[in-house]
Design an enzyme around this catalytic site. Structure first.
Site, PDB file in Angstrom:
ATOM      1  N   ASP A  27     -39.629 -34.394  65.255  1.00  0.00           N
ATOM      2  CA  ASP A  27     -38.644 -34.456  66.069  1.00  0.00           C
ATOM      3  C   ASP A  27     -37.824 -33.833  65.448  1.00  0.00           C
ATOM      4  OD1 ASP A  27     -37.345 -34.826  63.440  1.00  0.00           O
ATOM      5  OD2 ASP A  27     -36.189 -36.278  63.593  1.00  0.00           O
ATOM      6  N   ASP A  63     -43.621 -38.280  65.131  1.00  0.00           N
ATOM      7  CA  ASP A  63     -42.309 -38.518  64.026  1.00  0.00           C
ATOM      8  C   ASP A  63     -41.409 -38.991  65.019  1.00  0.00           C
ATOM      9  OD1 ASP A  63     -41.433 -37.316  61.827  1.00  0.00           O
ATOM     10  OD2 ASP A  63     -40.244 -35.875  62.906  1.00  0.00           O
ATOM     11  N   LYS A 102     -45.188 -40.334  61.513  1.00  0.00           N
ATOM     12  CA  LYS A 102     -44.202 -40.149  60.209  1.00  0.00           C
ATOM     13  C   LYS A 102     -42.970 -40.562  60.450  1.00  0.00           C
ATOM     14  CE  LYS A 102     -42.816 -36.595  59.533  1.00  0.00           C
ATOM     15  NZ  LYS A 102     -40.969 -36.619  59.141  1.00  0.00           N
ATOM     16  N   GLU A 138     -40.782 -33.173  51.246  1.00  0.00           N
ATOM     17  CA  GLU A 138     -40.038 -32.103  52.619  1.00  0.00           C
ATOM     18  C   GLU A 138     -38.627 -31.389  50.971  1.00  0.00           C
ATOM     19  OE1 GLU A 138     -38.169 -32.098  56.255  1.00  0.00           O
ATOM     20  OE2 GLU A 138     -37.176 -30.696  55.900  1.00  0.00           O
TER      21      GLU A 138
HETATM   22  O1  KIV Z   1     -39.838 -32.724  62.473  1.00  0.00           O
HETATM   23  C1  KIV Z   1     -40.247 -31.992  61.999  1.00  0.00           C
HETATM   24  O2  KIV Z   1     -41.329 -31.373  62.442  1.00  0.00           O
HETATM   25  C2  KIV Z   1     -40.309 -32.468  60.681  1.00  0.00           C
HETATM   26  C3  KIV Z   1     -40.245 -31.616  59.102  1.00  0.00           C
HETATM   27  C4  KIV Z   1     -38.555 -30.706  59.016  1.00  0.00           C
HETATM   28  C5  KIV Z   1     -40.929 -32.474  58.516  1.00  0.00           C
HETATM   29  O3  KIV Z   1     -40.071 -33.585  60.238  1.00  0.00           O
END
Ligand code: KIV
Length: 284
Positions: free
Chosen positions: A46, A85, A115, A184
Site C-alpha cells: 500500500d 497488501d 499481508k 519493519e
Molecule cells: O506497503 C508497503 O510497501 C509495506 C512495506 C513498507 C513493508 O507495507
C-alpha cells in the site's frame, strides 16, 4: 527463469539458510524487471499510495486501487510469489470484512498471499483469513497504517518493553498459523531473536541482516521516490535523475525544432503525394 516458489519453498529456503529476496512493485514494467532479476517475492504494497499516487501516506489507499496494481504485477510476473497488501480499513472493522477483502486479492488478482499490519490486536483477523485457506504474512514493528498511534514513523523495539511487545506480536502471529512474518524498523538484535525462535520465514525491512530475507521499496531502490529516504534504504540507481535529464532534453529538442527528425516521420506512399497535391490544389 527459476521455478516459481510457493510458501513451502520459502520455508525450505529458511531451513537451508538461503536468503529470500523481496521487493515491492506496483506496475507491469517494474514487476517485469524484478522477475528478470530473479526476485523470489513481490509485495504490491500500500506504499503505492505514496510511490504511485502521491498521497502523503498509505491511509487513503483503497481495495480497488490495490487490486488493479496486483493484477498488473501478476500479469508481469506469473512465476513470482506475489503478496497483496491489505489497505487501511480493509480488515480493521470485522473478521468477515477481512476475509472478504483478502479473498478479493486471490479471486480478482491471483496473488499468492496477503499481508496485514498488526500483531496481538489483529489475531482474530489473521485466523479468519487463514481459515479461508489464504496464506498470510504478518507485519509488525513499525506499522505505517497506525503510525499515528506509534507517534510517527519510528523504529520499534528499541527498549526492553517495546522489544517484548514486538516478540509477543511475533509469537501470536506464528501461533495463529501465519506462514510468513515481516519485521519493519526493528533492531537487528530483536529481529535475530525472532528469526531464531520461529520456524517460519522472518523477513525484514529495516530489521538488519540477521533475518531470513530482505524487503525494500522498489521506488527507494531505483530512486524514483524523492520525498524522503529512510535510513535502512540502499539506493541502487537514480532513475529520477536519469528520467529528468532525458525529459529536459526532449523539452529542449522540441522547443529548438531538433525533434522530430526525418527518421521519425511516416511519408506518404509512392505516388500519393502527387494525388494529395492535386486534391489540395497545390500541384501547380
Ligand atoms: O506497503 C508497503 O510497501 C509495506 C512495506 C513498507 C513493508 O507495507
Amino acid at each position: 527463469m527459476p521455478a516459481k516458489k510457493g510458501v513451502l519453498e520459502l520455508h525450505e529456503m529458511k531451513r537451508a539458510g538461503e536468503k529470500i529476496t523481496w521487493l515491492t512493485a506496483y506496475d507491469y514494467p517494474t514487476a517485469t524487471f524484478e522477475a528478470q532479476a530473479g526476485i523470489d517475492m513481490i509485495l504490491v504494497g500500500d506504499s503505492l499510495g505514496m510511490c504511485v499516487y502521491g498521497y502523503p501516506g498509505t491511509v487513503p489507499v483503497t481495495m480497488d486501487q490495490c487490486i488493479v496494481h496486483c493484477e498488473a504485477v501478476r500479469r508481469a510476473a506469473p512465476d513470482v510469489f506475489v503478496v497483496g497488501d491489505m489497505p487501511f480499513m480493509s480488515y480493521q472493522t470485522s473478521d468477515e470484512e477481512a476475509v472478504r477483502n483478502a479473498g478479493r486479492f486471490l479471486k480478482e488478482a491471483g496473488v499468492d498471499a496477503i499481508k496485514l499490519e498488526g500483531g496481538v490486536r489483529v489475531i482474530s483477523r489473521i485466523k479468519a483469513i487463514l481459515d479461508a485457506g489464504i496464506v498470510v504474512c504478518g507485519h509488525i514493528g513499525l506499522t505505517p497504517q497506525s503510525s499515528g498511534q506509534l507517534g510517527g514513523h519510528k523504529a520499534q523495539g528499541r527498549t526492553l518493553e517495546s522489544a517484548q511487545a514486538v516478540v509477543e506480536d511475533a509469537r501470536a502471529i506464528y501461533n495463529a498459523g501465519a506462514q510468513l512474518l515481516l519485521l519493519e524498523a526493528v533492531p537487528p538484535e530483536v529481529a535475530a531473536f525472532i528469526r531464531d525462535e520461529l520456524p517460519i520465514p522472518v523477513l525484514g525491512i529495516g530489521a538488519g541482516a540477521e533475518v531470513d530475507g530482505q524487503l525494500l521499496i522498489v521506488s527507494d531502490v531505483l530512486g524514483t521516490f524523492q520525498a524522503f529516504t529512510p535510513k535502512f534504504v540502499k539506493k541502487y540507481a537514480d532513475l529520477a535523475g536519469v528520467a529528468t535529464a532525458a525529459l529536459t532534453e526532449y523539452v529542449a529538442d522540441v522547443r529548438a525544432g531538433r525533434f522530430p527528425e526525418e527518421q521519425h516521420c511516416y511519408h506518404m506512399l509512392e505516388g500519393e503525394h502527387e494525388r494529395f497535391l492535386a486534391y489540395t490544389g497545390e500541384d501547380g
